[in-house]
Design an enzyme around this catalytic site. Sequence first.
Site, PDB file in Angstrom:
ATOM      1  N   ARG A  12       0.856  -1.195   0.000  1.00  0.00           N
ATOM      2  CA  ARG A  12       0.000   0.000   0.000  1.00  0.00           C
ATOM      3  C   ARG A  12       0.889   1.241   0.000  1.00  0.00           C
ATOM      4  NH1 ARG A  12      -1.512   1.710   4.603  1.00  0.00           N
ATOM      5  NH2 ARG A  12      -2.272  -0.269   5.414  1.00  0.00           N
ATOM      6  N   LYS A  55      -8.926   5.916 -19.515  1.00  0.00           N
ATOM      7  CA  LYS A  55      -9.243   6.419 -20.844  1.00  0.00           C
ATOM      8  C   LYS A  55      -8.005   6.314 -21.754  1.00  0.00           C
ATOM      9  CE  LYS A  55     -12.964   7.212 -18.529  1.00  0.00           C
ATOM     10  NZ  LYS A  55     -13.294   8.489 -17.896  1.00  0.00           N
ATOM     11  N   TYR A  58     -16.764  16.168 -15.367  1.00  0.00           N
ATOM     12  CA  TYR A  58     -17.174  14.766 -15.426  1.00  0.00           C
ATOM     13  C   TYR A  58     -18.263  14.511 -14.365  1.00  0.00           C
ATOM     14  CZ  TYR A  58     -16.763   9.707 -15.052  1.00  0.00           C
ATOM     15  OH  TYR A  58     -17.034   8.373 -15.016  1.00  0.00           O
ATOM     16  N   ASP A 115      -7.836  18.342 -14.327  1.00  0.00           N
ATOM     17  CA  ASP A 115      -8.185  17.016 -14.825  1.00  0.00           C
ATOM     18  C   ASP A 115      -7.807  17.013 -16.308  1.00  0.00           C
ATOM     19  OD1 ASP A 115      -9.412  14.770 -15.940  1.00  0.00           O
ATOM     20  OD2 ASP A 115     -11.114  14.836 -14.570  1.00  0.00           O
TER      21      ASP A 115
HETATM   22  C1  LIG Z   1     -13.766   8.886 -16.609  1.00  0.00           C
HETATM   23  C2  LIG Z   1     -13.373  10.186 -16.082  1.00  0.00           C
HETATM   24  C3  LIG Z   1     -13.132  10.372 -14.711  1.00  0.00           C
HETATM   25  C4  LIG Z   1     -13.308   9.259 -13.710  1.00  0.00           C
HETATM   26  O1  LIG Z   1     -12.383   8.222 -13.913  1.00  0.00           O
HETATM   27  P1  LIG Z   1     -12.668   6.669 -13.566  1.00  0.00           P
HETATM   28  O2  LIG Z   1     -11.401   6.019 -13.982  1.00  0.00           O
HETATM   29  O3  LIG Z   1     -13.858   6.246 -14.340  1.00  0.00           O
HETATM   30  O4  LIG Z   1     -12.918   6.609 -12.098  1.00  0.00           O
HETATM   31  C5  LIG Z   1     -12.715  11.614 -14.293  1.00  0.00           C
HETATM   32  N1  LIG Z   1     -12.574  12.645 -15.149  1.00  0.00           N
HETATM   33  C6  LIG Z   1     -12.809  12.503 -16.474  1.00  0.00           C
HETATM   34  C7  LIG Z   1     -12.633  13.674 -17.370  1.00  0.00           C
HETATM   35  C8  LIG Z   1     -13.232  11.286 -16.978  1.00  0.00           C
HETATM   36  O5  LIG Z   1     -13.489  11.165 -18.282  1.00  0.00           O
END
Ligand SMILES: *Cc1c(COP(=O)(O)O)cnc(C)c1O
Length: 377
Positions: free
Chosen positions: A46, A195, A98, A170
Site C-alpha cells: 500500500r 481512458k 465529469y 483534470d
Molecule cells: C472517466 C473520467 C473520470 C473518472 O475516472 P474513472 O477512472 O472512471 O474513475 C474523471 N474525469 C474525467 C474527465 C473522466 O473522463
Amino acid sequence: MRAKTKMIHGGITGDETTGAVSVPIYQVSTYKQDGVGKHSGYEYSRTGNPTRNALETVIANLENGTAGFAFGSGMAAISSVMMLFNSGDHVVMTDDVYGGSYRVMTKVFNRFNLDHTFTDTSSLEAVEASLNENTKAIFVETPTNPLLKITDLEKIAAIAKKNDLLLIVDNTFATPYLQQPLDFGADIVLHSATKYIGGHSDVVAGLVAVKTEELAEQLHFIQNSVGAVLGPQDSWLLMRGIKTLALRMEAIEQNTKKIVAFLQNHKKVSTIYYPGIESHPGHAIAAKQATGFGGMVSFDVGSEEKAEKVLENVKYFTLAESLGAVESLISIPAKMTHASIPADRRRELGITDGLIRISVGIEDADDLIEDLEKALD
Ligand SMILES: *Cc1c(COP(=O)(O)O)cnc(C)c1O
C-alpha cells in the site's frame, strides 16, 4: 528527453537484476526486512510497490512533475486529491466537469463540509467572482466533457497564484502527450487513466502528478493513509499503454479531423463541439496550450429519439460509456455519462438530449465515416 522518447525510456524501465526489458509485475504485498526497520525501500505494497512506483515515475516524467501517484480509478485519484483539504474549505470547479466529479462533490464531500462552486472556468471573470475567503483550490477540466469547453490554463494559474490557491487540472481528455498543465502553472494534474493512457478498454485506474515536493509528501501520506492504490497488474498494463500513447493520439487526431469535416457538411448535424474547429470559442487557447485537439467530438442531432436512432444503427462505433480507447465509442451524455447530473442542470449547461458524443478510435477513418453516414441517414 522529448515526449515520445519519455514514453519509452522515461521513469524506471526494465529490471536491473535480470535485464528484463519490461518492468516485472511485483505481485507482492510485503517485503522481507534485514532487521527491524531496515528495508530496501519497500515494506508494504500500500505504501509502495516497485511496479506501481515505475508507473508513478513515468507519469511524473510525462507531466514534468516531481512525483506521481497511481490510484484504483480516476475517481479514487480525484477523491484522494480532495482529501488534501479540510472541512470548511471551498473549491471552485469547472461547471461541466465529469459527472462522477460532480457527484462526489455534491453527494459525498459535502457531507464533510468541503464546499464547492461550479463555474464556467472558460470565463476568468466568473472564476474570480466565485472565489471566497475559504477558497483553497480551483479544479479545472479542459477540454471539458462533453461540450469540449476550453479553460486558459496560464491565466487561471495566475488567478490561483494571486489568491494563494492550488490549481488542479483534470487532464484526461487532453492526455499528457498533448497538454502538460504543470508547465502552465498548475500544481496538481490528474487523469482517469482508464481512458487514453490505458487506451485499450481493459483497465480502470487514476494517475496524479504534482509540482512540488511538499505536495508530493502530502499526497503520498493520503495515498498511504486512505489506501486507494492501483495494483501491480494494472500498473503494468498502464505502462504498456503509455508506450503507444503518442502513436495512438496521432492516429486518433488524424481520424478525428476527417470525421469532423464530414460532420460539418452533414445537414442532419447542427452544432459540432470540437476545439479543432476555428469557430470554436476556445480554439485559439487550445492551440496555444496543447499540441493537438484530441479525439473527442460532440454533435447535436436535434432530439433524443434521433440520437438513439444513430446509436442503434452504428456498426463500428461501440455504444458504451468511457472514451479514449483504440476502438471508437459513441454515447448520449444526457442518458449515460451525465445521467447523474439533474436534468435542469444539464439543460443549463447545454447538454441537450440530442447531443451525441464520440470518442474516435484508430480504425480506418473511411469506415468510421461510412458508418456515421448510414446511421445518420
Ligand atoms: C472517466 C473520467 C473520470 C473518472 O475516472 P474513472 O477512472 O472512471 O474513475 C474523471 N474525469 C474525467 C474527465 C473522466 O473522463
